[in-house]
Design an enzyme around this catalytic site. Structure first.
Site, PDB file in Angstrom:
ATOM      1  N   ARG A  91      11.418  -0.703  -1.203  1.00 27.24           N
ATOM      2  CA  ARG A  91      11.067  -1.326   0.072  1.00 27.24           C
ATOM      3  C   ARG A  91      12.305  -1.877   0.780  1.00 27.24           C
ATOM      4  O   ARG A  91      12.397  -1.820   2.000  1.00 27.24           O
ATOM      5  CB  ARG A  91      10.084  -2.471  -0.184  1.00 27.24           C
ATOM      6  CG  ARG A  91       9.866  -3.342   1.040  1.00 27.24           C
ATOM      7  CD  ARG A  91       8.860  -4.452   0.817  1.00 27.24           C
ATOM      8  NE  ARG A  91       8.702  -5.211   2.055  1.00 27.24           N
ATOM      9  CZ  ARG A  91       9.276  -6.391   2.275  1.00 27.24           C
ATOM     10  NH1 ARG A  91      10.005  -6.977   1.352  1.00 27.24           N
ATOM     11  NH2 ARG A  91       9.097  -7.008   3.429  1.00 27.24           N
ATOM     12  N   HIS A 140       7.886   1.099  -2.583  1.00 25.82           N
ATOM     13  CA  HIS A 140       7.648  -0.233  -3.150  1.00 25.82           C
ATOM     14  C   HIS A 140       7.653  -0.241  -4.678  1.00 25.82           C
ATOM     15  O   HIS A 140       6.808  -0.848  -5.312  1.00 25.82           O
ATOM     16  CB  HIS A 140       6.345  -0.824  -2.606  1.00 25.82           C
ATOM     17  CG  HIS A 140       6.400  -1.150  -1.135  1.00 25.82           C
ATOM     18  ND1 HIS A 140       6.631  -0.186  -0.168  1.00 25.82           N
ATOM     19  CD2 HIS A 140       6.280  -2.317  -0.467  1.00 25.82           C
ATOM     20  CE1 HIS A 140       6.632  -0.753   1.028  1.00 25.82           C
ATOM     21  NE2 HIS A 140       6.434  -2.051   0.879  1.00 25.82           N
ATOM     22  N   GLU A 196      -7.090   5.634  -3.284  1.00 23.49           N
ATOM     23  CA  GLU A 196      -5.988   6.402  -3.870  1.00 23.49           C
ATOM     24  C   GLU A 196      -6.468   7.450  -4.873  1.00 23.49           C
ATOM     25  O   GLU A 196      -5.869   8.520  -4.994  1.00 23.49           O
ATOM     26  CB  GLU A 196      -4.986   5.463  -4.554  1.00 23.49           C
ATOM     27  CG  GLU A 196      -4.286   4.497  -3.607  1.00 23.49           C
ATOM     28  CD  GLU A 196      -5.120   3.273  -3.243  1.00 23.49           C
ATOM     29  OE1 GLU A 196      -6.215   3.085  -3.844  1.00 23.49           O
ATOM     30  OE2 GLU A 196      -4.703   2.500  -2.369  1.00 23.49           O
TER      31      GLU A 196
END
Lengths: 316, 276
Positions: A167, A109, A58
């Site tokens: 989510r 999420h 990331e």
């Protein structure tokens, strides 16, 4: 209100992103081995040459996005909120925020509604982290309709932005045809005189439900959707707080640094108002189904209403 | 200019850059002098031979891009940019001062010629990879260069970036590692050795050249080789001396981020005048 169609905001995001691929030839999408979960898979399928799965890396992904932005591309970066805002915080701050690059971070999420994966993957801190970066726009849509509108709005806007998605399936309560979204402008969904509920994300719908319960108990609650946590709609926050004299903030996020803090930052300086912050109370999440966790942490309409009732009776 | 004259000219420019570096850090009483001096030839070669640039049009589309991933060596970077004509040399007097636009670390929104803000180690290389990827998407023939420190490659993000660059066959990317062997706290080998750097980079899918980073012939050859490499990115591992050109600064990690006092400056200046 319970028979509404339900869809996860990440799903709406994936669908609109694919549509926008045609409108924006300079749109590029980056993901970190989560294309199925963040729903960038739809864009990947239609525009494989503009989709980059960066692997489980990331930090690098944020930097690559920054580099693409310097060349006039509009990179949309997706991964879980925990890794976008958490792990890669400093890359977002220094490589995207500091140079004010046109990178859109769309993180799925967010919050405890991640469910079974538990505390390590439930990011309750992302709004606080992203809000602290100068110049970063922070948006947390409440349902699918608002998600689509928010994604369109941040693409039309030039500058760094963070969008938090969920989510779990959430009810679609905005009207698809008539809903108008404006970055930085809150939306009054219900007018009231006794107390204002400022909510963001999936807590907006739950706050509307809470307002109905409160109404049955003789309390007239105003419900305001603050989809843009930064820049916050100061004028609306002040106006409503002055009108009702009581403020409650409701968010699926830590009560440290998120929407509650953003509202209090405005009010303590400009319109001091007794405020109750409802959210995750400075603890880590845990495993469980999303619905059970929302109930456990008191973020359902019923639990929110009860907290507000108790607090209105005895605010001290 | 023939080849010999060109190399002589570059040598003189590198000598001038060293004087600019030492003067800038002395006047600011702040800045990273050791790693600036080690990268003087590399930056001189980039700015006065290798890269396609126009100081009058700092964001010209066809220019070659450069990201200073070891963002702390702004005395060398700003020096090269000023000598090239991106901004007046006298502006260096403001280096690191509140009134000046010349920040301690590169800021693409403040300084002409800076393609990417950097400074937090490990991040610049990822941006360079993103820029090289953009070049591929545009089908452009400009190239992207980035300079890293050998201590910097201890950052995990650097290897994430290397994997990405090789995966996407970014042969328009040239990574240069200023391999002076020292980091702020001492020898890279004594702290967290990244060695052998060449073998690691080959294993990561790079075409690798190991050169003397103070020898222009070797530097220019390596750039030429990089330009002719297809299907993979290039890494040039430039063996250098930290503090190069000032006897008492050479190979001393204590000169990583320290400014000379008046006496030290006078001695450094005398040594650098001789190198003219």
């Amino acid at each position: 209100m319970s028979d509404r169609r339900k869809i996860a905001t990440r799903e709406s995001y994936g669908r609109v992103l694919e549509k926008l691929g045609a409108e924006y030839p300079n749109l590029t999408v980056l993901d970190a081995d989560l294309v199925g979960a963040t729903k960038t898979a739809y864009f990947q399928k239609s525009y494989p040459e503009r989709h980059f799965d960066c692997g489980i890396a990331e930090a690098n992904m944020m930097g690559v996005a920054a580099g693409l932005a310097t060349e006039g591309f509009i990179p949309v970066v997706s991964t879980f909120a925990m890794f976008a805002a958490g792990r890669a915080f400093e890359q977002v701050r220094n490589s995207i925020g500091y140079p004010a690059l046109n990178v859109k971070i769309v993180a799925s999420h967010g919050g405890i509604s991640v469910g079974e994966d538990g505390a390590t993957h439930q990011c309750n801190e992302d709004l606080a982290l992203m809000r602290s970066i100068p110049g970063m726009t922070v948006v947390c849509p409440a349902d699918g309709v608002e998600t689509e509108a928010a994604i369109r709005a941040i693409l039309a806007y030039d500058g760094p932005a963070y969008v938090r998605l969920g989510r779990s399936d959430v009810p679609m309560f905005h009207d698809e045809e008539h809903y108008r979204f404006e970055l930085g402008k809150g939306v009054t969904l219900r007018e009231g005189r006794d107390v204002t509920l400022f909510a963001t994300g999936l807590c907006v719908y739950e706050s509307l439900r809470a307002a109905e319960i409160l109404s049955a108990n003789g309390i007239d609650a105003e419900v305001i959707n603050l989809h843009t946590v930064k820049p916050i709609d100061e004028a609306l926050v002040i106006r409503s707080a002055k009108k009702t004299g009581r403020v409650v903030t409701v968010e699926e996020h830590s009560t440290v640094g998120g929407l509650g803090s953003a509202v209090c930052d405005v009010l303590c300086e400009k319109a001091p108002t007794l405020t109750l912050k409802i959210g995750i109370p400075d603890v880590f999440g845990r495993s469980g189904s999303a619905q059970k966790l929302l109930d456990h942490f008191g973020l359902t309409g019923e639990k929110i209403a009860q907290k507000v009732l108790d607090w209105m009776k005895d605010p001290a | 200019m023939n080849e010999i004259e060109k190399l002589q000219d570059l040598k003189e420019k590198a000598a001038e850059l060293r004087r600019v570096i030492v003067k800038t850090v002395y006047e600011a009483q702040s800045g990273h002098i050791g790693g600036s001096l080690s990268s003087a030839e590399i930056l001189t070669a980039l700015y006065f031979s290798e890269m396609k640039l126009d100081p009058a049009q700092p964001r010209m589309e066809e220019r070659d891009r450069f990201v200073l991933s070891k963002g702390h060596v702004t005395p060398a970077y700003y020096g090269a940019l000023a000598m090239k004509g991106f901004f007046p040399l006298e502006d260096l007097k403001g280096f690191r001062k509140l009134e000046s636009y010349l920040q301690g670390h590169p800021d693409r929104n403040k300084v002409a010629g800076v393609d990417m803000s950097s400074g937090s180690l490990g991040q610049g290389v990822s941006a360079a990879v993103g820029i090289a990827l953009a070049g591929k998407l545009k089908g452009a023939d400009w190239r992207t260069y980035t300079l890293l420190g050998d201590g910097e490659i201890q950052e995990g993000q650097v290897w994430e970036a290397f994997m990405f660059a090789a995966q996407h066959k970014l042969d328009n990317l040239c990574v240069i590692i200023d391999n002076n062997g020292l980091q702020a706290d001492g020898s890279i080998d004594a702290i967290a050795s990244p060695n052998p750097i060449d073998e690691k980079l080959r294993a990561f899918g790079f075409s690798v050249c190991v050169i003397d980073g103070h020898d222009f012939k070797e530097i220019l050859n390596a750039f030429r080789q990089a330009r002719n490499t297809r299907g993979m990115p290039t890494a040039i591992i430039a063996k250098t001396v930290k503090g190069k050109g000032v006897s008492f600064m050479e190979n001393q990690s204590s000169w990583h981020g320290k400014a000379p006092n008046a006496e030290q400056f006078a001695q450094a200046w005398r040594e650098l005048e001789v190198a003219r």
